[in-house]
Scaffold this motif. Structure first.
Motif, PDB file in Angstrom:
ATOM      1  N   GLU A 273       0.818  -1.228   0.000  1.00 41.97           N
ATOM      2  CA  GLU A 273       0.000   0.000   0.000  1.00 41.97           C
ATOM      3  C   GLU A 273       0.847   1.272   0.000  1.00 41.97           C
ATOM      4  O   GLU A 273       0.330   2.358  -0.207  1.00 41.97           O
ATOM      5  N   LEU A 274       2.183   1.109   0.201  1.00 42.84           N
ATOM      6  CA  LEU A 274       3.057   2.291   0.170  1.00 42.84           C
ATOM      7  C   LEU A 274       3.988   2.287  -1.043  1.00 42.84           C
ATOM      8  O   LEU A 274       4.962   3.034  -1.101  1.00 42.84           O
ATOM      9  N   ILE A 275       3.674   1.440  -2.018  1.00 37.47           N
ATOM     10  CA  ILE A 275       4.454   1.412  -3.267  1.00 37.47           C
ATOM     11  C   ILE A 275       3.704   2.230  -4.320  1.00 37.47           C
ATOM     12  O   ILE A 275       2.515   2.007  -4.561  1.00 37.47           O
ATOM     13  N   PHE A 276       4.406   3.190  -4.941  1.00 32.51           N
ATOM     14  CA  PHE A 276       3.752   4.092  -5.892  1.00 32.51           C
ATOM     15  C   PHE A 276       4.327   3.981  -7.311  1.00 32.51           C
ATOM     16  O   PHE A 276       3.932   4.721  -8.209  1.00 32.51           O
ATOM     17  N   MET A 277       5.293   3.115  -7.492  1.00 34.36           N
ATOM     18  CA  MET A 277       5.801   2.739  -8.822  1.00 34.36           C
ATOM     19  C   MET A 277       6.580   1.451  -8.598  1.00 34.36           C
ATOM     20  O   MET A 277       7.332   1.350  -7.618  1.00 34.36           O
ATOM     21  N   ASP A 278       6.385   0.504  -9.470  1.00 37.91           N
ATOM     22  CA  ASP A 278       7.129  -0.753  -9.322  1.00 37.91           C
ATOM     23  C   ASP A 278       7.329  -1.358 -10.712  1.00 37.91           C
ATOM     24  O   ASP A 278       6.470  -2.076 -11.204  1.00 37.91           O
ATOM     25  N   GLY A 279       8.439  -0.988 -11.330  1.00 41.56           N
ATOM     26  CA  GLY A 279       8.787  -1.583 -12.613  1.00 41.56           C
ATOM     27  C   GLY A 279       8.400  -0.761 -13.837  1.00 41.56           C
ATOM     28  O   GLY A 279       8.839  -1.085 -14.939  1.00 41.56           O
ATOM     29  N   GLU A 280       7.604   0.278 -13.670  1.00 44.57           N
ATOM     30  CA  GLU A 280       7.180   1.073 -14.840  1.00 44.57           C
ATOM     31  C   GLU A 280       8.323   2.037 -15.178  1.00 44.57           C
ATOM     32  O   GLU A 280       8.221   3.262 -15.024  1.00 44.57           O
ATOM     33  N   TYR A 281       9.411   1.465 -15.645  1.00 41.76           N
ATOM     34  CA  TYR A 281      10.674   2.207 -15.814  1.00 41.76           C
ATOM     35  C   TYR A 281      10.536   3.419 -16.727  1.00 41.76           C
ATOM     36  O   TYR A 281      11.218   4.428 -16.571  1.00 41.76           O
ATOM     37  N   GLU A 282       9.608   3.333 -17.710  1.00 36.74           N
ATOM     38  CA  GLU A 282       9.496   4.458 -18.661  1.00 36.74           C
ATOM     39  C   GLU A 282       8.899   5.704 -18.006  1.00 36.74           C
ATOM     40  O   GLU A 282       8.957   6.791 -18.582  1.00 36.74           O
ATOM     41  N   PHE A 283       8.336   5.564 -16.794  1.00 39.14           N
ATOM     42  CA  PHE A 283       7.812   6.735 -16.085  1.00 39.14           C
ATOM     43  C   PHE A 283       8.839   7.346 -15.132  1.00 39.14           C
ATOM     44  O   PHE A 283       8.565   8.366 -14.507  1.00 39.14           O
ATOM     45  N   ALA A 284      10.012   6.721 -15.031  1.00 35.41           N
ATOM     46  CA  ALA A 284      11.040   7.276 -14.133  1.00 35.41           C
ATOM     47  C   ALA A 284      11.458   8.667 -14.602  1.00 35.41           C
ATOM     48  O   ALA A 284      11.596   9.599 -13.802  1.00 35.41           O
ATOM     49  N   SER A 285      11.624   8.822 -15.938  1.00 30.30           N
ATOM     50  CA  SER A 285      12.070  10.143 -16.418  1.00 30.30           C
ATOM     51  C   SER A 285      10.980  11.195 -16.211  1.00 30.30           C
ATOM     52  O   SER A 285      11.274  12.339 -15.880  1.00 30.30           O
ATOM     53  N   MET A 286       9.703  10.802 -16.356  1.00 32.31           N
ATOM     54  CA  MET A 286       8.630  11.775 -16.098  1.00 32.31           C
ATOM     55  C   MET A 286       8.695  12.250 -14.644  1.00 32.31           C
ATOM     56  O   MET A 286       8.612  13.448 -14.345  1.00 32.31           O
ATOM     57  N   LEU A 287       8.881  11.292 -13.743  1.00 35.81           N
ATOM     58  CA  LEU A 287       8.938  11.655 -12.323  1.00 35.81           C
ATOM     59  C   LEU A 287      10.132  12.563 -12.043  1.00 35.81           C
ATOM     60  O   LEU A 287       9.998  13.595 -11.389  1.00 35.81           O
ATOM     61  N   VAL A 288      11.302  12.176 -12.564  1.00 33.95           N
ATOM     62  CA  VAL A 288      12.509  12.967 -12.299  1.00 33.95           C
ATOM     63  C   VAL A 288      12.354  14.373 -12.896  1.00 33.95           C
ATOM     64  O   VAL A 288      12.654  15.379 -12.252  1.00 33.95           O
ATOM     65  N   GLU A 289      11.846  14.446 -14.119  1.00 35.90           N
ATOM     66  CA  GLU A 289      11.735  15.768 -14.771  1.00 35.90           C
ATOM     67  C   GLU A 289      10.692  16.649 -14.087  1.00 35.90           C
ATOM     68  O   GLU A 289      10.879  17.855 -13.963  1.00 35.90           O
ATOM     69  N   ARG A 290       9.598  16.053 -13.649  1.00 34.33           N
ATOM     70  CA  ARG A 290       8.598  16.877 -12.954  1.00 34.33           C
ATOM     71  C   ARG A 290       9.114  17.311 -11.585  1.00 34.33           C
ATOM     72  O   ARG A 290       8.911  18.445 -11.166  1.00 34.33           O
ATOM     73  N   PHE A 291       9.809  16.379 -10.917  1.00 35.96           N
ATOM     74  CA  PHE A 291      10.383  16.744  -9.618  1.00 35.96           C
ATOM     75  C   PHE A 291      11.378  17.900  -9.793  1.00 35.96           C
ATOM     76  O   PHE A 291      11.324  18.894  -9.072  1.00 35.96           O
ATOM     77  N   THR A 292      12.273  17.757 -10.764  1.00 33.97           N
ATOM     78  CA  THR A 292      13.292  18.806 -10.913  1.00 33.97           C
ATOM     79  C   THR A 292      12.659  20.111 -11.390  1.00 33.97           C
ATOM     80  O   THR A 292      13.137  21.193 -11.051  1.00 33.97           O
ATOM     81  N   CYS A 293      11.571  20.010 -12.148  1.00 32.00           N
ATOM     82  CA  CYS A 293      10.884  21.232 -12.578  1.00 32.00           C
ATOM     83  C   CYS A 293      10.384  22.015 -11.360  1.00 32.00           C
ATOM     84  O   CYS A 293      10.642  23.209 -11.221  1.00 32.00           O
ATOM     85  N   TYR A 294       9.698  21.332 -10.454  1.00 27.99           N
ATOM     86  CA  TYR A 294       9.266  22.027  -9.227  1.00 27.99           C
ATOM     87  C   TYR A 294      10.488  22.480  -8.419  1.00 27.99           C
ATOM     88  O   TYR A 294      10.562  23.595  -7.923  1.00 27.99           O
ATOM     89  N   HIS A 295      11.443  21.550  -8.298  1.00 27.03           N
ATOM     90  CA  HIS A 295      12.525  21.785  -7.337  1.00 27.03           C
ATOM     91  C   HIS A 295      13.495  22.872  -7.804  1.00 27.03           C
ATOM     92  O   HIS A 295      14.043  23.608  -6.985  1.00 27.03           O
ATOM     93  N   ARG A 296      13.673  22.977  -9.110  1.00 22.83           N
ATOM     94  CA  ARG A 296      14.642  23.982  -9.594  1.00 22.83           C
ATOM     95  C   ARG A 296      14.127  25.400  -9.364  1.00 22.83           C
ATOM     96  O   ARG A 296      14.919  26.312  -9.187  1.00 22.83           O
ATOM     97  N   ARG A 297      12.798  25.577  -9.347  1.00 26.48           N
ATOM     98  CA  ARG A 297      12.345  26.944  -9.023  1.00 26.48           C
ATOM     99  C   ARG A 297      12.111  27.066  -7.518  1.00 26.48           C
ATOM    100  O   ARG A 297      11.919  28.167  -7.001  1.00 26.48           O
TER     101      ARG A 297
END
Ligand SMILES: Cc1cc2nc3c(=O)[nH]c(=O)nc-3n(C[C@H](O)[C@H](O)[C@H](O)COP(=O)(O)OP(=O)(O)OC[C@H]3O[C@@H](n4cnc5c(N)ncnc54)[C@H](O)[C@@H]3O)c2cc1C
Length: 507
Positions: A273-297
Motif C-alpha cells: 500500500e506504500l508502493i507508488f511505482m514498481d517496474g514502470e521504468y518508462e515513467f522514471a524520467s517523467m517523475l525525475v523531470e517533474r520533480f526537478t521542474c518544481y525543485h529547480r524553481r
C-alpha cells in the motif's frame, strides 16, 4: 498507517515528535543517542521547526486547504490545485530563507509529493494500476499527522557513465532485492539526503531515466525514517563542530543550520500500500523531470537567504564606517540585482504553471531551469561581494574564548573596534554570520547546494537546450531577413511548447 484526530500543530510539538525514535545514526564513528539534543544536529531541527511556526504565524502564506482532508494543512504537504498554490510555495520559501538564513529542508518532500501526484495518475491511466489512489491516501495520512517528508532521489551512482544495471555493484542504485505477496525489499544508498533525520517519512524515488533492464530500480515507495534496515551516516559541514563549543558567536548562526546524511538501505521492507511505482521504468524520467521542474524553481529560497547576506554586508559596512562610500552602495545594489534575478525567474516559472492531466499544476520547465541555473552562479557572486565588504577580519577574527578571556579580551575589545558607537561584539557577530554563510556551515546550503542540489549545472543546460525551439527562432529570423517569405501566418500557428505557454492568453 494509523489515523489521528490532530497532527503536529506547533514547533515545540514537532521537536518532541523527533524524540525516542529507533534511528541508527552515526556521527564521528559513533551512534547518536538522541538527535534532538545533539548540539551539531539541533540547529537543523530548529530550521525545520520554523516551517511549523510560520504556518501558525502566517497561515495564508504557509498553509492551504487540502482537497483530501478538507482541513487547513501545512503548505509543504499540499498538492498544488491552482497556479496560486505554486506561486505561494515560492513566497513561503523566500520568507523561510529570510527567517533561518539556511536550508529549512522541507522543499524536497513538497516537490516530490507534487511530482509523484501527477506521475502516478499517468501511470495508472496507462497500466490500470492503482498507485494514484494509494498515494492520495498516503498524502491525506501525512496531512492529518502534519508529518515532515524527506525526498530521497539521489543514488550514490558509482560509475557515472553506466546505467544502474551496468554497475559493477548492483547496490550503487537503490533496487528491489526480494518480493513477497505483502511488498518488496530494497537495498542501496541515497546520498546527500537533506533533513532526512528531521523527517518522519522518506519518499524513495529513482534518480534518472531508466531502461527495460533497470526494472528493479524503478521503485517508488514511502518508508518511515526509523524502518528496520536503515542506517544514517551524518554529513560533515564546514565548521560544524563550532556549535559544540561554548558560546554562540563563532558558529555565526547559532540557532539554524542545514542537514544532510547518507541513507543506507539494507533489505528495507515497503508494503504494497506504500508502493507508488514498481517496474514502470518508462515513467522514471517523467517523475525525475517533474520533480526537478518544481525543485529547480524552489531554489527561490536562496533569494531569502540572499536577503540576509545582503543585510549582513550592509551592516558590516555601517559598523566599519564605510557605508557612505559610493562603491559600497553600488555593490549592495549589485547584490540586490543578482538576488532579485533569482527570485524573478523562479516566481515567473510558478506564475507560468500549467495543469497536468491529474489537475495538479506544474511550474514552467524552461523558467524553472533558468532559475536554477542562475542559482548555480549568482550566490557565489553575492558571496564574493559580501566578503569584499566584510574585510579580511571575517577570516582572521580570534575566537569567542579569546574575546571573553580575562587576559587578552580587553585587547580585542579595544583593537577590534570599528565605529566608536558600535559594540565590538556586534561587529564580531556580523562578521561571523558572513563567514557562516559564505565559508562555513550555511555555505553548504547557500553555495554548494545551490550548485548541485536538484541537479548540477549541466542538467539545467540540457533541459534548456531541449526546450529552446531553435527551428522556430530560425524561421523568425529568416522571415525578417527576407530569406523565406510569407511565413507569418504559419509561424503564429506554430507557437507551441514553451512559446505556447509564453503566449497563452489564458492568464
Ligand atoms: C547540500 C545538498 C543537498 C542535497 N539534498 C538532496 C536531497 O534532499 N535529496 C536528493 O535526492 N538529493 C539531494 N542532493 C543531491 C543532488 O541532487 C546531487 O548532488 C546532484 O544531482 C549531483 O549529483 P552528484 O552530487 O552525485 O554529482 P555528480 O553526479 O558526481 O556530478 C559531478 C559532476 O560530474 C558531471 N557528471 C555527472 N554524471 C555525468 C555523466 N554521466 N556525464 C557527464 N558528466 C557527468 C556533473 O555534471 C557534475 O559536473 C543534494 C545535494 C547537495 C549538495
Amino acid at each position: 498507517m494509523d489515523e489521528v484526530t490532530e497532527g503536529i500543530s506547533t514547533a515545540e510539538a514537532y521537536i518532541e515528535s523527533l524524540r525516542g525514535r529507533a534511528l541508527k545514526v552515526y556521527l564521528f564513528g559513533e551512534l547518536v543517542a538522541d538527535i534532538v539534543e545533539h548540539p551539531m544536529i539541533r540547529p537543523s531541527i530548529n530550521a525545520v521547526a520554523e516551517t511549523f511556526q510560520l504556518a501558525l504565524q502566517e497561515p495564508e502564506l504557509a498553509t492551504a486547504i487540502s482537497p483530501f482532508t478538507g482541513k487547513r494543512v501545512n503548505r509543504f504537504l499540499h498538492i498544488a490545485q491552482k497556479r496560486e498554490d505554486v506561486v505561494l510555495q515560492n513566497k513561503m520559501q523566500r520568507r523561510l530563507g529570510q527567517l533561518t538564513g539556511t536550508c529549512f529542508q522541507r522543499c524536497v518532500g513538497m516537490d516530490a509529493f507534487n511530482a509523484l501526484y501527477s506521475t502516478t495518475f499517468e501511470i495508472d491511466a496507462c497500466y490500470h494500476t492503482n498507485y494514484h489512489t494509494r498515494f492520495r491516501k498516503f498524502i491525506a495520512y501525512t496531512q492529518n499527522h502534519n508529518f515532515v517528508i524527506g525526498g530521497a532521489m539521489t543514488d550514490v551512482k558509482g560509475d557515472r557513465s553506466l546505467a544502474p544495471h551496468q554497475q559493477a555493484d548492483p547496490d550503487l542504485f537503490v533496487h528491489i532485492t526480494r518480493r513477497t505477496s505483502e511488498g518488496v525489499y530494497i537495498t542501496g544508498a541515497k546520498a546527500h539526503q537533506t533533513g532526512c533525520l528531521n523527517s518522519h517519512w522518506l519518499l524513495v524515488m529513482p534518480t534518472m531515466r531508466l531502461t527495460d533492464n533497470d526494472r528493479n530500480y524503478a521503485i517508488v515507495g514511502a518508508i518511515p525514517v526509523d524502518a528496520k534496515g536503515i542506517t544514517y551516516i551524518y554529513g560533515r559541514q564546514s565548521c560544524d563542530t563550532r556549535s559544540m563549543e561554548t558560546g554562540d558567536i563563532d558558529s555565526g548562526n547559532a540557532h539554524y543550520g542545514g542537514q544532510e546524511a547518507m541513507v543506507i538501505f539494507e533489505e528495507v521492507f515497503i508494503p504494497n500500500e506504500l508502493i507508488f511505482m514498481d517496474g514502470e521504468y518508462e515513467f522514471a524520467s517523467m517523475l525525475v523531470e517533474r520533480f526537478t521542474c518544481y525543485h529547480r524553481r524552489s531554489y527561490v529560497c536562496k533569494s531569502g537567504v540572499g536577503d540576509v547576506l545582503i543585510g549582513a554586508a550592509a551592516t558590516i559596512a555601517e559598523f566599519n564606517g564605510a557605508d557612505k562610500a559610493s562603491h559600497i552602495k553600488d555593490k549592495l545594489v549589485e547584490m540586490t540585482h543578482l538576488n532579485e534575478t533569482i527570485y524573478a525567474t523562479g516566481i515567473a516559472a510558478s506564475y507560468q504553471s500549467k495543469p497536468t492531466l491529474s489537475g495538479t499544476y506544474l511550474a514552467d520547465d524552461m523558467l524553472a531551469n533558468v532559475c536554477k541555473h542562475h542559482v548555480t552562479r549568482l550566490p557565489y557572486e553575492i558571496s564574493r561581494l559580501a566578503q569584499d565588504l566584510a574585510g579580511g577580519l571575517m577570516v582572521t577574527l580570534p575566537s569567542e574564548q579569546d574575546f571573553r578571556s580575562e587576559t587578552v579580551g580587553h585587547l580585542l575589545e579595544k583593537y577590534l573596534k570599528g565605529r566608536a558607537d558600535v559594540p565590538t561584539e556586534h561587529r564580531m557577530r556580523i562578521l561571523r554570520l558572513i563567514e557562516n554563510m559564505t565559508l562555513g556551515r550555511n555555505a553548504v546550503g547557500y553555495l554548494t547546494e545551490s550548485m548541485h542540489g536538484a541537479g548540477s549545472p549541466q542538467a539545467q543546460r540540457i533541459q534548456i537546450a531541449r526546450q529552446m525551439q531553435l527551428d522556430f527562432k530560425k524561421q523568425l529570423a529568416k522571415e525578417l531577413a527576407g530569406i523565406k517569405k510569407r511565413q507569418k501566418d504559419m509561424l503564429i500557428k506554430e507557437i507551441s511548447d514553451y512559446f505556447g505557454r509564453v503566449f497563452d492568453t489564458n492568464v
